[in-house]
Write a protein that holds these residues in place. Sequence first.
Motif, PDB file in Angstrom:
ATOM      1  N   CYS B 186       0.825  -1.210   0.000  1.00  8.61           N
ATOM      2  CA  CYS B 186       0.000   0.000   0.000  1.00  8.61           C
ATOM      3  C   CYS B 186       0.863   1.265   0.000  1.00  8.61           C
ATOM      4  N   CYS B 233      -6.018   5.946   3.979  1.00  5.59           N
ATOM      5  CA  CYS B 233      -6.395   5.057   2.873  1.00  5.59           C
ATOM      6  C   CYS B 233      -7.117   5.874   1.822  1.00  5.59           C
ATOM      7  N   HIS B 234      -6.571   5.905   0.607  1.00  6.43           N
ATOM      8  CA  HIS B 234      -7.178   6.656  -0.486  1.00  6.43           C
ATOM      9  C   HIS B 234      -7.798   5.725  -1.523  1.00  6.43           C
ATOM     10  N   ILE B 236      -6.737   3.061  -3.084  1.00  6.28           N
ATOM     11  CA  ILE B 236      -5.865   2.769  -4.225  1.00  6.28           C
ATOM     12  C   ILE B 236      -6.036   1.306  -4.664  1.00  6.28           C
ATOM     13  N   MET B 237      -6.507   0.477  -3.727  1.00  8.80           N
ATOM     14  CA  MET B 237      -6.851  -0.929  -3.999  1.00  8.80           C
ATOM     15  C   MET B 237      -5.680  -1.885  -4.212  1.00  8.80           C
ATOM     16  N   ASN B 238      -4.453  -1.435  -4.027  1.00 12.56           N
ATOM     17  CA  ASN B 238      -3.325  -2.366  -4.132  1.00 12.56           C
ATOM     18  C   ASN B 238      -3.492  -3.529  -3.168  1.00 12.56           C
ATOM     19  N   CYS B 239      -4.043  -3.221  -1.994  1.00 14.19           N
ATOM     20  CA  CYS B 239      -4.164  -4.230  -0.941  1.00 14.19           C
ATOM     21  C   CYS B 239      -4.989  -5.413  -1.434  1.00 14.19           C
TER      22      CYS B 239
END
Lengths: 131, 265
Positions: B186, B233-234, B236-239
Amino acid sequence: MADDQDFRSPLKKAKGLGAAHAGVHHWMAQRITALALIPLVVWLVYSIVDLKGASYAEFMAWTASPINAVLMIFFVIASFYHGVLGAQVVVEDYIKCKCLKMTKLIAHKLFFTALAIATIFSILKIAFTAG
Amino acid sequence: MAKFTLPKGSKVKKGKRVDATHKDSTNTKSFKVYRWDPEDETNPRLDEYVLDLDDCGPMVLDALIHIKDNVDSSLTFRRSCREGICGSCAMNIDGRNTLACLKPINEVKSDVKITPLPHMPVVKDLVPDLSHAYAQYESIEPWMKTDSPAPTRERLQSQTDAQMLNGNDGKGPAACILCFCCTTSCPSYWWNPEKFMGPAVLLNAWRWITDTRDEATDERLDQLEDPFKLYRCHTIMNCTNSCPKDLNPAQSISEIKKLMAERHS
Ligand code: SF4
Ligand code: SF4
Ligand code: FES
């Protein structure tokens, strides 16, 4: 043992200064202004395209009409507010130095506020004097 | 400002190349593995091991175990269950955080590049220091908290309530194995690890907030209501992209944000 050795436990560091009990307002305001900006941007783009080739006087008359002036001020408030909130996030994300961060946060808030006031003042001036 | 480049001492150099194949090997693959030993004061390096894939099992972890057992016993990594349940073997393989034991070697088309989970301090080779992330996990008090007197039997839950934890497909927040693949992928966590909780910890916070038997929802939300702990948390959805267990930390985080908004309106 070196004087600068860090004896704080990982848990102490993870807890830090605790929660600020804030952030919800910022989050909601960012979403509400974004929502308001969707129709406003459509309206503005449509109007500008429509005004293509218009003379200075026609432009002034357009701005002076009450509906346009009100929507324009609404647009200015929503976009500047949204911009300030966004810029704040960027500063908080990337700037590590505490005092630089504070200075930047205060400075850009004042700057954006001044700019918004100036813009609104201009719109009002046109609205009340032109047309 | 945020630093976008590695400090000088952390730049990864080219390491040694060990060919562990045989004369008649046909099925070979090259593994480029991050090596760093705190005891020798040199930069980290990428060592290359060329293996005969017929010598080892199908997963990247099998290759690492094969290297350690037969080629270079100094290679250091964590593993325990070798079936994706303990979370120990999390590392970055072919540019993605994942579990070495669940990652088939043949999914990697070119050479297999293996580095530790990004951003964390390195203990040695592929072993990251997760103390801070574990402490963040501890800080959300990941256990059942109640004020009502304890029942004489187990605490009951309806099936729907249990589904909030387990998901319809077994991929609810209770299935998290705390491998920290998500947190270390993240970008928000990279920039603000001291204060941002990161997806793994927030998903687990949600696991307790949404537990119908837990009576500390108010306290838990109080502790997260913070511009950094939660709102870094923005989305970004990498997680969610990186979770090797197919869980959805980004969704858990947005559920927490929704509750935060709800209690203000
Ligand atoms: S959704 Fe949030 S937690 Fe997940 S990677 Fe993005 S910023 Fe990080
Ligand atoms: S959510 Fe997924 S990636 Fe994150 S710690 Fe849990 S199992 Fe690992
Ligand atoms: S060894 Fe347990 S998850 Fe890979």
